[in-house]
Scaffold this motif. Structure first.
Motif, PDB file in Angstrom:
ATOM      1  N   GLY A   1      36.550  63.702  27.612  1.00 44.87           N
ATOM      2  CA  GLY A   1      35.311  63.336  26.936  1.00 44.87           C
ATOM      3  C   GLY A   1      35.396  61.969  26.279  1.00 44.87           C
ATOM      4  N   LYS A   2      36.242  61.084  26.836  1.00 39.37           N
ATOM      5  CA  LYS A   2      36.462  59.756  26.275  1.00 39.37           C
ATOM      6  C   LYS A   2      35.890  58.674  27.184  1.00 39.37           C
ATOM      7  CE  LYS A   2      38.994  60.984  22.685  1.00 39.37           C
ATOM      8  NZ  LYS A   2      38.601  60.668  21.288  1.00 39.37           N
ATOM      9  N   THR A   3      35.652  57.501  26.596  1.00 42.83           N
ATOM     10  CA  THR A   3      35.238  56.324  27.360  1.00 42.83           C
ATOM     11  C   THR A   3      36.040  55.118  26.867  1.00 42.83           C
ATOM     12  OG1 THR A   3      33.457  55.834  25.790  1.00 42.83           O
ATOM     13  CG2 THR A   3      32.882  57.174  27.724  1.00 42.83           C
ATOM     14  N   THR A   4      35.973  54.037  27.624  1.00 43.48           N
ATOM     15  CA  THR A   4      36.669  52.806  27.240  1.00 43.48           C
ATOM     16  C   THR A   4      35.827  52.016  26.252  1.00 43.48           C
ATOM     17  OG1 THR A   4      37.677  52.681  29.438  1.00 43.48           O
ATOM     18  CG2 THR A   4      37.740  50.694  28.094  1.00 43.48           C
ATOM     19  N   ARG A   5      36.434  51.635  25.130  1.00 44.64           N
ATOM     20  CA  ARG A   5      35.738  50.782  24.164  1.00 44.64           C
ATOM     21  C   ARG A   5      35.988  49.312  24.473  1.00 44.64           C
ATOM     22  NH1 ARG A   5      36.918  51.811  17.959  1.00 44.64           N
ATOM     23  NH2 ARG A   5      38.735  50.484  18.346  1.00 44.64           N
ATOM     24  N   ARG A   6      37.256  48.986  24.788  1.00 43.47           N
ATOM     25  CA  ARG A   6      37.564  47.603  25.150  1.00 43.47           C
ATOM     26  C   ARG A   6      38.942  47.523  25.810  1.00 43.47           C
ATOM     27  NH1 ARG A   6      38.850  47.641  19.635  1.00 43.47           N
ATOM     28  NH2 ARG A   6      40.943  46.833  19.154  1.00 43.47           N
ATOM     29  N   TYR A   7      39.188  46.385  26.444  1.00 41.17           N
ATOM     30  CA  TYR A   7      40.484  46.076  27.050  1.00 41.17           C
ATOM     31  C   TYR A   7      41.117  44.909  26.309  1.00 41.17           C
ATOM     32  CZ  TYR A   7      39.495  48.986  31.152  1.00 41.17           C
ATOM     33  OH  TYR A   7      39.235  50.035  31.987  1.00 41.17           O
ATOM     34  N   GLU A   8      42.439  44.911  26.270  1.00 39.91           N
ATOM     35  CA  GLU A   8      43.169  43.802  25.670  1.00 39.91           C
ATOM     36  C   GLU A   8      44.381  43.463  26.538  1.00 39.91           C
ATOM     37  OE1 GLU A   8      44.276  45.024  21.763  1.00 39.91           O
ATOM     38  OE2 GLU A   8      42.219  45.018  20.976  1.00 39.91           O
ATOM     39  N   ILE A   9      44.586  42.175  26.797  1.00 37.97           N
ATOM     40  CA  ILE A   9      45.801  41.690  27.458  1.00 37.97           C
ATOM     41  C   ILE A   9      46.350  40.570  26.589  1.00 37.97           C
ATOM     42  CG2 ILE A   9      46.806  40.614  29.504  1.00 37.97           C
ATOM     43  CD1 ILE A   9      44.732  41.920  31.209  1.00 37.97           C
ATOM     44  N   GLU A  10      47.387  40.897  25.828  1.00 38.67           N
ATOM     45  CA  GLU A  10      47.967  39.906  24.931  1.00 38.67           C
ATOM     46  C   GLU A  10      48.620  38.782  25.734  1.00 38.67           C
ATOM     47  OE1 GLU A  10      51.165  39.698  21.209  1.00 38.67           O
ATOM     48  OE2 GLU A  10      50.653  41.625  22.132  1.00 38.67           O
ATOM     49  N   LYS A  11      48.429  37.547  25.275  1.00 32.73           N
ATOM     50  CA  LYS A  11      48.956  36.346  25.940  1.00 32.73           C
ATOM     51  C   LYS A  11      48.449  36.243  27.379  1.00 32.73           C
ATOM     52  CE  LYS A  11      53.070  36.003  23.037  1.00 32.73           C
ATOM     53  NZ  LYS A  11      54.546  35.876  22.982  1.00 32.73           N
ATOM     54  N   PHE A  12      47.169  36.528  27.546  1.00 33.54           N
ATOM     55  CA  PHE A  12      46.545  36.475  28.869  1.00 33.54           C
ATOM     56  C   PHE A  12      46.638  35.086  29.496  1.00 33.54           C
ATOM     57  CE2 PHE A  12      42.482  34.888  30.670  1.00 33.54           C
ATOM     58  CZ  PHE A  12      42.628  35.404  31.950  1.00 33.54           C
TER      59      PHE A  12
ATOM     60  N   PHE B   1      47.266  34.602  43.018  1.00 38.91           N
ATOM     61  CA  PHE B   1      47.519  34.605  41.579  1.00 38.91           C
ATOM     62  C   PHE B   1      47.180  35.990  41.038  1.00 38.91           C
ATOM     63  CE2 PHE B   1      43.020  33.715  41.774  1.00 38.91           C
ATOM     64  CZ  PHE B   1      42.491  34.408  40.695  1.00 38.91           C
ATOM     65  N   SER B   2      47.694  36.265  39.841  1.00 38.37           N
ATOM     66  CA  SER B   2      47.449  37.565  39.225  1.00 38.37           C
ATOM     67  C   SER B   2      47.096  37.382  37.756  1.00 38.37           C
ATOM     68  CB  SER B   2      48.693  38.453  39.344  1.00 38.37           C
ATOM     69  OG  SER B   2      48.513  39.684  38.656  1.00 38.37           O
ATOM     70  N   ILE B   3      46.174  38.199  37.273  1.00 37.41           N
ATOM     71  CA  ILE B   3      45.919  38.261  35.835  1.00 37.41           C
ATOM     72  C   ILE B   3      47.199  38.758  35.183  1.00 37.41           C
ATOM     73  CG2 ILE B   3      44.637  39.504  34.053  1.00 37.41           C
ATOM     74  CD1 ILE B   3      42.258  39.555  35.953  1.00 37.41           C
ATOM     75  N   HIS B   4      47.643  38.058  34.146  1.00 37.68           N
ATOM     76  CA  HIS B   4      48.961  38.384  33.598  1.00 37.68           C
ATOM     77  C   HIS B   4      48.946  38.328  32.071  1.00 37.68           C
ATOM     78  CE1 HIS B   4      53.150  39.206  34.319  1.00 37.68           C
ATOM     79  NE2 HIS B   4      53.525  38.228  33.515  1.00 37.68           N
ATOM     80  N   GLY B   5      49.972  38.900  31.490  1.00 38.82           N
ATOM     81  CA  GLY B   5      50.117  38.920  30.041  1.00 38.82           C
ATOM     82  C   GLY B   5      51.111  39.988  29.638  1.00 38.82           C
ATOM     83  N   MET B   6      51.023  40.427  28.383  1.00 39.86           N
ATOM     84  CA  MET B   6      51.965  41.414  27.845  1.00 39.86           C
ATOM     85  C   MET B   6      51.474  42.842  28.082  1.00 39.86           C
ATOM     86  SD  MET B   6      54.326  39.475  26.629  1.00 39.86           S
ATOM     87  CE  MET B   6      55.281  40.537  25.556  1.00 39.86           C
ATOM     88  N   GLY B   7      51.033  43.139  29.284  1.00 38.48           N
ATOM     89  CA  GLY B   7      50.565  44.483  29.595  1.00 38.48           C
ATOM     90  C   GLY B   7      49.081  44.654  29.332  1.00 38.48           C
ATOM     91  N   ILE B   8      48.547  45.793  29.783  1.00 35.17           N
ATOM     92  CA  ILE B   8      47.119  46.096  29.642  1.00 35.17           C
ATOM     93  C   ILE B   8      46.942  47.199  28.609  1.00 35.17           C
ATOM     94  CG2 ILE B   8      45.024  46.845  30.832  1.00 35.17           C
ATOM     95  CD1 ILE B   8      46.447  46.080  33.470  1.00 35.17           C
ATOM     96  N   SER B   9      46.190  46.917  27.567  1.00 39.28           N
ATOM     97  CA  SER B   9      45.871  47.932  26.560  1.00 39.28           C
ATOM     98  C   SER B   9      44.435  48.394  26.753  1.00 39.28           C
ATOM     99  CB  SER B   9      46.041  47.370  25.147  1.00 39.28           C
ATOM    100  OG  SER B   9      47.395  47.072  24.891  1.00 39.28           O
ATOM    101  N   VAL B  10      44.248  49.703  26.704  1.00 39.77           N
ATOM    102  CA  VAL B  10      42.918  50.297  26.829  1.00 39.77           C
ATOM    103  C   VAL B  10      42.621  51.032  25.529  1.00 39.77           C
ATOM    104  CG1 VAL B  10      41.416  51.789  28.190  1.00 39.77           C
ATOM    105  CG2 VAL B  10      43.369  50.644  29.286  1.00 39.77           C
ATOM    106  N   ILE B  11      41.610  50.599  24.817  1.00 42.92           N
ATOM    107  CA  ILE B  11      41.211  51.247  23.568  1.00 42.92           C
ATOM    108  C   ILE B  11      40.046  52.180  23.883  1.00 42.92           C
ATOM    109  CG2 ILE B  11      40.586  50.906  21.158  1.00 42.92           C
ATOM    110  CD1 ILE B  11      43.220  49.545  22.094  1.00 42.92           C
TER     111      ILE B  11
END
Length: 239
Positions: A193-204, A227-237
């Motif tokens: 019963g959850k949805t995504t509020r936002r995404y974060e990629i630190e040091k994108f 090329f690839s979207i890159h950073g310190m991992g993908i966070s899903v809030i």
């Protein structure tokens, strides 16, 4: 025909019939035996396969010196094949302040994002013994380059919209909220019963193909995007 001749003929016929019946029974028994052997072999392989891969749960020690009052519990779930551990771990942590749950995926070798979601779903019955997934607040995944299907889909959409220029974090969030990634995450979160509020990629930033092997060494990158979207991992809030 005399009675003696008739009796002799009848005995001969009965003898032949017994031989034929005996032959038929032998064929049937052999057929059944072969069928059972085949079935036993298949069942044995199925059981062996099921026994080879074992899902285990490891309780993580919470350092009371600085984590007390921060985490209430923490576990890692992983798969063991024989004496080896698969290159995929799922870590869950519950916070004291609000009982919220964070899920983190760890892998050092490239895999498919779709397969990773399937692995998490396989693990859920065991996870739910310790965590209330209705309190899931965030997920963390490795950078897109570690998931060939994900980085391919994102890179194709990204270049169509932005070329190969970096964008702001607000634009990145909007892009990911309408991406192939969000389709997979949305389907996963829906069961809670959850949805995504936002995404974060630190040091994108955008990582060029010539540097891929620094992150996924010994990998065949021929079919990877340029090329690839890159950073310190993908966070899903979540919300």
């Amino acid at each position: 025909m005399s009675n003696v001749s008739y009796t002799h003929l009848l005995c001969t016929i009965l003898k032949k019939m017994k031989q034929i019946i005996s032959f038929i029974i032998t064929l049937v028994l052999l057929s059944c035996h072969n069928s059972n052997q085949s079935k036993e072999s298949t069942d044995s392989e199925t059981v062996k396969t099921a026994q080879d891969t074992v899902l285990v749960k490891i309780e993580n020690k919470i350092d009371k010196s600085y984590e007390i009052g921060f985490y209430s519990k923490s576990y890692t779930y992983c798969w063991i094949v024989g004496q080896d551990t698969l290159d995929l771990g799922i870590g869950l942590t519950e916070y004291v302040r609000d009982s919220s749950v964070q899920l983190r995926v760890f892998n050092q070798k490239p895999t498919l994002f779709a397969s990773t979601i399937n692995r998490i779903n396989q693990c859920l019955p065991l996870i739910k013994e310790d965590f209330d997934m209705d309190n899931l607040r965030s997920l963390y995944f490795e950078p897109p380059i570690f998931y060939k299907d994900l980085t391919t889909e994102l890179s194709l959409d990204y270049i169509n919209q932005f070329g190969q220029q970096n964008i702001k974090h607000e634009e990145l969030n909007e892009f990911l909220m309408n991406s192939w990634l969000e389709q997979k995450i949305s389907n996963f979160l829906d069961q809670f019963g959850k949805t995504t509020r936002r995404y974060e990629i630190e040091k994108f930033h955008l990582l060029e193909k010539q540097y891929y092997n620094e992150y996924i060494p010994d990998s065949v990158i021929t079919e990877y995007p340029e090329f690839s979207i890159h950073g310190m991992g993908i966070s899903v809030i979540t919300e």
